[in-house]
Motif scaffolding. Structure first.
Motif, PDB file in Angstrom:
ATOM      1  N   ILE A  37      -3.132   9.032   0.702  1.00 12.56           N
ATOM      2  CA  ILE A  37      -3.520   9.488   2.047  1.00 12.56           C
ATOM      3  C   ILE A  37      -2.737  10.753   2.412  1.00 12.56           C
ATOM      4  O   ILE A  37      -3.303  11.745   2.879  1.00 12.56           O
ATOM      5  CB  ILE A  37      -3.282   8.381   3.096  1.00 12.56           C
ATOM      6  CG1 ILE A  37      -4.283   7.227   2.896  1.00 12.56           C
ATOM      7  CG2 ILE A  37      -3.387   8.935   4.521  1.00 12.56           C
ATOM      8  CD1 ILE A  37      -3.970   5.972   3.718  1.00 12.56           C
ATOM      9  N   ASP A  38      -1.417  10.714   2.187  1.00 16.89           N
ATOM     10  CA  ASP A  38      -0.562  11.857   2.530  1.00 16.89           C
ATOM     11  C   ASP A  38      -0.951  13.090   1.718  1.00 16.89           C
ATOM     12  O   ASP A  38      -0.978  14.210   2.253  1.00 16.89           O
ATOM     13  CB  ASP A  38       0.912  11.525   2.287  1.00 16.89           C
ATOM     14  CG  ASP A  38       1.443  10.458   3.244  1.00 16.89           C
ATOM     15  OD1 ASP A  38       0.757  10.156   4.245  1.00 16.89           O
ATOM     16  OD2 ASP A  38       2.536   9.925   2.973  1.00 16.89           O
ATOM     17  N   ALA A  39      -1.256  12.887   0.429  1.00 13.12           N
ATOM     18  CA  ALA A  39      -1.606  14.020  -0.437  1.00 13.12           C
ATOM     19  C   ALA A  39      -2.943  14.650  -0.031  1.00 13.12           C
ATOM     20  O   ALA A  39      -3.116  15.866  -0.137  1.00 13.12           O
ATOM     21  CB  ALA A  39      -1.649  13.565  -1.891  1.00 13.12           C
ATOM     22  N   ILE A  40      -3.873  13.825   0.448  1.00 14.65           N
ATOM     23  CA  ILE A  40      -5.146  14.372   0.963  1.00 14.65           C
ATOM     24  C   ILE A  40      -4.877  15.133   2.260  1.00 14.65           C
ATOM     25  O   ILE A  40      -5.362  16.255   2.453  1.00 14.65           O
ATOM     26  CB  ILE A  40      -6.182  13.252   1.169  1.00 14.65           C
ATOM     27  CG1 ILE A  40      -6.658  12.709  -0.200  1.00 14.65           C
ATOM     28  CG2 ILE A  40      -7.381  13.765   1.975  1.00 14.65           C
ATOM     29  CD1 ILE A  40      -7.531  11.471  -0.122  1.00 14.65           C
ATOM     30  N   ALA A  53       8.098   8.753  -9.497  1.00 14.77           N
ATOM     31  CA  ALA A  53       7.011   8.813 -10.475  1.00 14.77           C
ATOM     32  C   ALA A  53       5.657   8.414  -9.891  1.00 14.77           C
ATOM     33  O   ALA A  53       4.734   9.217  -9.845  1.00 14.77           O
ATOM     34  CB  ALA A  53       7.348   7.943 -11.688  1.00 14.77           C
ATOM     35  N   GLU A  54       5.539   7.167  -9.425  1.00 14.95           N
ATOM     36  CA  GLU A  54       4.218   6.678  -8.982  1.00 14.95           C
ATOM     37  C   GLU A  54       3.605   7.559  -7.897  1.00 14.95           C
ATOM     38  O   GLU A  54       2.436   7.945  -7.979  1.00 14.95           O
ATOM     39  CB  GLU A  54       4.324   5.237  -8.464  1.00 14.95           C
ATOM     40  CG  GLU A  54       4.685   4.223  -9.524  1.00 14.95           C
ATOM     41  CD  GLU A  54       4.800   2.813  -8.955  1.00 14.95           C
ATOM     42  OE1 GLU A  54       3.915   2.408  -8.172  1.00 14.95           O
ATOM     43  OE2 GLU A  54       5.778   2.117  -9.294  1.00 14.95           O
ATOM     44  N   TRP A  55       4.384   7.861  -6.860  1.00 15.28           N
ATOM     45  CA  TRP A  55       3.847   8.615  -5.727  1.00 15.28           C
ATOM     46  C   TRP A  55       3.572  10.071  -6.090  1.00 15.28           C
ATOM     47  O   TRP A  55       2.932  10.795  -5.330  1.00 15.28           O
ATOM     48  CB  TRP A  55       4.801   8.555  -4.533  1.00 15.28           C
ATOM     49  CG  TRP A  55       5.053   7.153  -4.037  1.00 15.28           C
ATOM     50  CD1 TRP A  55       4.355   6.017  -4.379  1.00 15.28           C
ATOM     51  CD2 TRP A  55       6.065   6.733  -3.128  1.00 15.28           C
ATOM     52  NE1 TRP A  55       4.881   4.926  -3.732  1.00 15.28           N
ATOM     53  CE2 TRP A  55       5.934   5.332  -2.953  1.00 15.28           C
ATOM     54  CE3 TRP A  55       7.072   7.403  -2.428  1.00 15.28           C
ATOM     55  CZ2 TRP A  55       6.780   4.593  -2.122  1.00 15.28           C
ATOM     56  CZ3 TRP A  55       7.918   6.674  -1.598  1.00 15.28           C
ATOM     57  CH2 TRP A  55       7.762   5.280  -1.445  1.00 15.28           C
ATOM     58  N   VAL A  56       4.064  10.501  -7.249  1.00 12.12           N
ATOM     59  CA  VAL A  56       3.833  11.873  -7.719  1.00 12.12           C
ATOM     60  C   VAL A  56       2.596  11.932  -8.613  1.00 12.12           C
ATOM     61  O   VAL A  56       1.688  12.737  -8.393  1.00 12.12           O
ATOM     62  CB  VAL A  56       5.067  12.395  -8.504  1.00 12.12           C
ATOM     63  CG1 VAL A  56       4.798  13.771  -9.095  1.00 12.12           C
ATOM     64  CG2 VAL A  56       6.296  12.407  -7.600  1.00 12.12           C
ATOM     65  N   ILE A  57       2.551  11.049  -9.626  1.00  9.98           N
ATOM     66  CA  ILE A  57       1.489  11.207 -10.637  1.00  9.98           C
ATOM     67  C   ILE A  57       0.155  10.582 -10.238  1.00  9.98           C
ATOM     68  O   ILE A  57      -0.886  11.012 -10.744  1.00  9.98           O
ATOM     69  CB  ILE A  57       1.926  10.711 -12.036  1.00  9.98           C
ATOM     70  CG1 ILE A  57       2.260   9.213 -12.049  1.00  9.98           C
ATOM     71  CG2 ILE A  57       3.062  11.556 -12.564  1.00  9.98           C
ATOM     72  CD1 ILE A  57       2.526   8.659 -13.454  1.00  9.98           C
ATOM     73  N   LEU A  58       0.158   9.614  -9.313  1.00  9.74           N
ATOM     74  CA  LEU A  58      -1.137   9.060  -8.901  1.00  9.74           C
ATOM     75  C   LEU A  58      -1.948  10.110  -8.124  1.00  9.74           C
ATOM     76  O   LEU A  58      -3.109  10.376  -8.475  1.00  9.74           O
ATOM     77  CB  LEU A  58      -0.960   7.766  -8.108  1.00  9.74           C
ATOM     78  CG  LEU A  58      -2.270   7.028  -7.766  1.00  9.74           C
ATOM     79  CD1 LEU A  58      -3.092   6.713  -9.014  1.00  9.74           C
ATOM     80  CD2 LEU A  58      -1.976   5.744  -6.992  1.00  9.74           C
ATOM     81  N   PRO A  59      -1.368  10.753  -7.108  1.00 11.57           N
ATOM     82  CA  PRO A  59      -2.108  11.845  -6.457  1.00 11.57           C
ATOM     83  C   PRO A  59      -2.464  12.976  -7.426  1.00 11.57           C
ATOM     84  O   PRO A  59      -3.551  13.553  -7.349  1.00 11.57           O
ATOM     85  CB  PRO A  59      -1.137  12.337  -5.375  1.00 11.57           C
ATOM     86  CG  PRO A  59      -0.283  11.147  -5.067  1.00 11.57           C
ATOM     87  CD  PRO A  59      -0.104  10.449  -6.397  1.00 11.57           C
ATOM     88  N   GLU A  60      -1.547  13.280  -8.353  1.00 10.82           N
ATOM     89  CA  GLU A  60      -1.796  14.355  -9.327  1.00 10.82           C
ATOM     90  C   GLU A  60      -3.010  14.032 -10.204  1.00 10.82           C
ATOM     91  O   GLU A  60      -3.863  14.894 -10.461  1.00 10.82           O
ATOM     92  CB  GLU A  60      -0.548  14.538 -10.202  1.00 10.82           C
ATOM     93  CG  GLU A  60      -0.568  15.770 -11.067  1.00 10.82           C
ATOM     94  CD  GLU A  60       0.695  15.893 -11.923  1.00 10.82           C
ATOM     95  OE1 GLU A  60       0.574  16.439 -13.029  1.00 10.82           O
ATOM     96  OE2 GLU A  60       1.775  15.430 -11.504  1.00 10.82           O
ATOM     97  N   GLY A  81       0.776  -1.233   0.000  1.00  6.53           N
ATOM     98  CA  GLY A  81       0.000   0.000   0.000  1.00  6.53           C
ATOM     99  C   GLY A  81       0.805   1.279   0.000  1.00  6.53           C
ATOM    100  O   GLY A  81       0.362   2.295   0.535  1.00  6.53           O
ATOM    101  N   THR A  82       1.991   1.274  -0.637  1.00 12.21           N
ATOM    102  CA  THR A  82       2.778   2.516  -0.676  1.00 12.21           C
ATOM    103  C   THR A  82       2.089   3.577  -1.528  1.00 12.21           C
ATOM    104  O   THR A  82       2.135   4.770  -1.197  1.00 12.21           O
ATOM    105  CB  THR A  82       4.210   2.265  -1.202  1.00 12.21           C
ATOM    106  OG1 THR A  82       4.133   1.593  -2.460  1.00 12.21           O
ATOM    107  CG2 THR A  82       5.011   1.423  -0.224  1.00 12.21           C
TER     108      THR A  82
END
Length: 199
Positions: free
Chosen positions: A19-22, A180-187, A12-13
């Motif tokens: 969660i962090d972006a919210i 990449a993943e942790w940047v563009i998924l929240p975006e 669940g990274t």
């Protein structure tokens, strides 16, 4: 307010990144209604519980056949009336009935620059092993809408990541997640929640 249901199978990274972006306001106008996993031991469920998010397991092992599982899975998702379903490392084939019902309302994160290293059999470390074997200099991640094919839906966002000399699959996987993943998924969720992309 866009109601999200996040589907997970493992650690669940990517869920944590959402969660962090919210929490920090990078994603506005969206909330996670539930986290659903096919794996009762998925650490992602624990991450959800720690943040007061409903965490549910619907395991294929509990059903006599795939059809019964698919129906139970769809019923569980439906119960939360999601405006957007986010596949964040979910290793189960999405039932066609769900894809049809939630057309253009399901997104997936894939750890390569589609159309490279995608499709059936390309998941997890296998993607990064293939990229290193092929000798590519640039890889990355893609957020795309889910359709009936495997990694074939319309692309929302992509971000490139450099492959370094001597990278192991594990090192490359980590860098692709972080850069990449942790940047563009929240975006992507932010764009959809605020009406700048279809949902």
């Amino acid at each position: 307010m866009l109601d999200l249901v996040v589907l997970v199978s493992g650690g669940g990274t990517n869920l944590q990144a959402i969660i962090d972006a919210i929490d920090n306001g990078t994603i506005t106008n969206a909330r996670i209604r539930a986290v659903i996993s096919n794996n009762q031991n998925a650490y992602a469920l624990e991450r959800a519980r720690r943040h007061g998010i409903e965490a549910v397991c619907v395991s294929p092992k509990e059903y006599a056949d795939r059809e019964l599982f698919n129906q139970a899975f769809l019923d569980t998702v439906d119960a939360y009336q999601p405006g957007l379903i986010v596949l964040a490392g979910f290793l189960v084939v999405i039932p066609p009935a769900m894809i049809q019902k939630y057309e253009k309302k399901i997104i997936n994160i894939h750890p390569s620059l589609i159309p490279s290293f995608c499709g059936t059999g390309y998941y997890g470390l296998k993607v990064h092993e293939a990229a290193l074997t092929r000798g590519v200099k640039i890889t990355g991640a893609t957020v795309h809408y889910v359709d009936e094919g495997t990694d074939t839906g319309p692309i929302l966002l992509q971000k490139a990541v450099e492959v370094r000399e001597g990278d192991t699959p594990q090192e490359l996987q980590r860098r692709v997640m972080e850069e990449a993943e942790w940047v563009i998924l929240p975006e992507a969720i932010q764009l959809i929640a605020n009406g700048r992309k279809e949902a």
